[in-house]
Write an enzyme that holds these catalytic residues in place. Structure first.
Site, short mmCIF file in Angstrom:
data_model
loop_
_atom_site.label_atom_id
_atom_site.label_comp_id
_atom_site.label_asym_id
_atom_site.label_seq_id
_atom_site.Cartn_x
_atom_site.Cartn_y
_atom_site.Cartn_z
N HIS A 1 0.80 -1.26 -0.02
CA HIS A 1 -0.16 0.02 -0.19
C HIS A 1 0.94 1.41 -0.11
O HIS A 1 1.92 1.31 0.27
CB HIS A 1 -1.08 0.02 1.06
N CYS B 1 3.29 -5.26 6.65
CA CYS B 1 2.87 -4.63 5.28
C CYS B 1 4.02 -4.19 4.64
O CYS B 1 5.23 -3.75 5.05
CB CYS B 1 1.79 -3.61 5.48
#
Length: 112
Positions: free
Chosen positions: A71, A87
């Protein structure tokens, strides 16, 4: 139609975008900190979202491993560091570029 894939190098803190097994771009990333490392293995893009907001920046590409994804970020100074909860963070403009080149099902290999 070309076949895309992603390779993440956690130690180098780089994400590589391949099309038809040819490297087309390499991006700087942030990865998980020691307490919450980015998992290694073979995954695929399982979900995509534009403008998810907050810490996810302008794009979210969820992995087949729940709660992990690639992301953007609302903290560009973190790119290049080991600071996430596992992440893979990218500059928003880089996440937007990758988002345009991957589909649900795109393979993602995460390695050291």
């Amino acid at each position: 139609m070309s076949s895309s894939s992603l390779v993440v190098h956690t130690q180098r803190r780089q994400l590589e975008l391949y099309e038809d097994n040819r490297l087309i771009y390499r991006f700087p990333i942030a990865v998980g900190k020691n307490e919450t490392p980015t998992p290694h293995g073979f995954f695929y893009i399982a979900a995509k979202a534009m403008y998810p907001g907050g810490v996810f920046g302008s794009r979210w590409m969820g992995l087949s491993l729940p709660q992990y994804g690639i992301h953007g970020t609302n903290n560009p100074a973190s790119i290049g560091q080991a600071v996430s909860k596992g992440c893979i963070r990218m500059y928003n403009q880089d996440a937007e570029f990758v988002y345009q080149h991957v589909e649900i099902g795109t393979p993602v290999k995460i390695q050291s």
